[in-house]
Design an enzyme around this catalytic site. Structure first.
Site, PDB file in Angstrom:
ATOM      1  N   GLY A 105       1.094   0.547  -5.666  1.00 20.26           N
ATOM      2  CA  GLY A 105       0.766   1.402  -4.536  1.00 20.26           C
ATOM      3  C   GLY A 105       1.285   0.795  -3.252  1.00 20.26           C
ATOM      4  N   GLY A 107       0.209   0.442   0.965  1.00 21.02           N
ATOM      5  CA  GLY A 107      -0.796   0.646   2.002  1.00 21.02           C
ATOM      6  C   GLY A 107      -0.266   0.229   3.354  1.00 21.02           C
ATOM      7  N   PRO A 111       3.520  -3.031   0.157  1.00 20.88           N
ATOM      8  CG  PRO A 111       5.582  -3.607  -0.777  1.00 20.88           C
ATOM      9  CD  PRO A 111       4.868  -3.492   0.542  1.00 20.88           C
ATOM     10  CE  LYS A 126      -3.436  -6.710   0.505  1.00 20.11           C
ATOM     11  NZ  LYS A 126      -4.658  -6.055   1.015  1.00 20.11           N
ATOM     12  CG  ASP A 223      -9.380   1.049   6.213  1.00 19.01           C
ATOM     13  OD1 ASP A 223      -9.661   2.239   6.474  1.00 19.01           O
ATOM     14  OD2 ASP A 223      -8.244   0.690   5.863  1.00 19.01           O
TER      15      ASP A 223
END
Length: 420
Positions: A105, A107, A111, A126, A223
């Site tokens: 994914g 964000g 990536p 990440k 978040d």
């Protein structure tokens, strides 16, 4: 002859014990002079050291020591545990040169790639994009420092990190079922029955309770959303992505700060006035609970106008006694306990109340969800934030409900004390 010899010896003895002997320095004087010379030498060395070696050189030296490329060496220490340093070559090999087939994914940070270490362990790496990321070096350091300070079964576990030249990566334990948004928004083709959804809701609540109330440091995530909730092989939730998280002083009701987070999950007092407290996370949790139950995003502009904003739509159903229609149609087919679902919806509304001080703390939320306390009273109408485009396409914010005060002292009055 012998008498003369004895006389000479006596004469010499009297000379050595006479007035000249009394003038020799004492041992105390030697100690004083020696200490003074040593002090002068130390002062000179300190002066030379400060002139020749700059603070920047000391920082570089520390950085070099920290970057020794031994994957088994722990170099970052947290309050509860340490993490492992990985060199970039190791992570590049583990992810097959960050191949697109291993992309999990993307964000705001950058990536995330699946990888396999030399010992066969699966990881999620990440990668920080320094040029393109909405976050940056400070967020990288924040996440490393913060996540090594806390440890809970409902928080994602950081295995290690990489700070190799310009490369910045965080290495997490791999979550087999990836992020919650892929499932509840129908992207993965997986279906979650009610018991699993409820398990996820309670797990997230317990993770937030730990951050707000039980961890060594009071932490606000800022978040909380579906894409930041990861699921292990048993669908146990783990709160992830602490790049925006803030340490929160114990003696303050809220912080005045610049908004950072995701629109749609944002508490009104934080989005409009920049007033940040743990009640902002609680508001986000309320939105997330409605998403999990309904199986849809909090904002979907493809729907009719009255259904586009999930909290607003859910409240309209609640007011007309039709809130059961909020439930994911697929879940209706599989079966669920109506009483439990309705209780979870009401807890969500308590978390969405317009006055921050009316939202219950996460410890009470957990107690209500697990039926350890009884809910009394009716939640107030949430303060919906209606996002409308202006002519220049900038987002403006208008509250649909009446004005609300700053989040101050009192806690939620809507929860009864535990029954004995």
């Amino acid at each position: 002859m012998t008498g003369r010899r004895l006389q000479e010896i006596s004469s010499v003895s009297s000379m050595t014990t006479g007035p000249s002997a009394s003038k020799m320095p004492s041992p105390a004087l030697f100690f004083f002079l020696g200490g003074l010379v040593t002090l002068i030498i130390l002062l000179v060395l300190l002066f030379v050291f400060r002139k020749k070696i700059k603070p920047e050189d000391i920082k570089k030296l520390v950085a070099v020591v920290r970057r020794q490329p031994a994957a088994s060496t722990d170099v970052f220490s947290g309050n509860l545990r340490t993490i492992t340093y990985f060199d970039f070559k190791t992570l590049k090999k583990a992810t097959k040169n960050f191949h697109s087939a291993n992309l999990l994914g993307v964000g705001g940070f950058g990536p995330v790639y699946q990888g396999r270490l030399g010992d066969g362990k699966l990881i999620a790496a990440k990668k920080l994009c320094l040029n393109k990321s909405q976050q940056g070096e400070s967020e990288f350091l924040t996440e490393v420092k913060l996540i090594t300070s806390v440890q809970h079964k409902n928080l994602v576990r950081l295995i290690g990190c990489c700070s190799d030249g310009p490369q910045r990566l965080l290495v997490y334990e791999y979550m087999k079922n990836r992020s919650l948004d892929l499932i509840i928004y129908g992207k993965s083709g997986q279906f979650l029955k009610w018991s699993t959804r409820f398990q996820i809701i309670v797990g997230i609540a317990r993770g937030l309770q730990y951050l707000h109330e039980d961890s060594p440091l009071r932490i606000i995530h800022r978040d909380i959303k579906a894409s930041n909730i990861l699921l292990d092989d048993k669908f146990q939730p783990r709160i992830g992505d602490f790049g925006l998280a803030r340490f929160f002083p114990e003696d303050q009701a809220y912080l005045s700060t610049t908004f950072a987070g995701t629109l749609g999950y944002t508490a009104p007092e934080y989005a409009i006035r920049g007033e940040l407290s743990e009640k902002a996370d609680i508001y986000s949790f309320g939105v997330l609970v409605l998403e999990i139950i309904s199986g849809r995003r909090n904002t979907d502009l493809t729907l009719s106008s009255e259904m586009q904003y999930l909290p607003e739509y859910a409240w309209k159903l609640f007011e007309t006694a039709n809130v059961i229609n909020l439930i994911d149609p697929k879940m209706k087919e599989d079966g669920y306990v109506e009483r439990d679902v309705l209780q979870a919806i009401q807890v969500a509304f308590l978390c969405l109340q317009p006055h921050a001080n009316l939202r219950p703390p996460m410890s009470e939320v957990v107690a209500m969800l697990t039926c350890k306390v009884q809910m009394t009273g009716t939640p107030m109408k949430p303060a919906f934030l209606d996002r409308m485009r202006t002519k220049d396409q900038n987002i403006s914010w208008d509250t649909i409900t009446e004005a609300f005060p700053s989040p101050l002292q009192s806690e939620s009055p809507s929860v009864a004390k535990p029954s004995t």
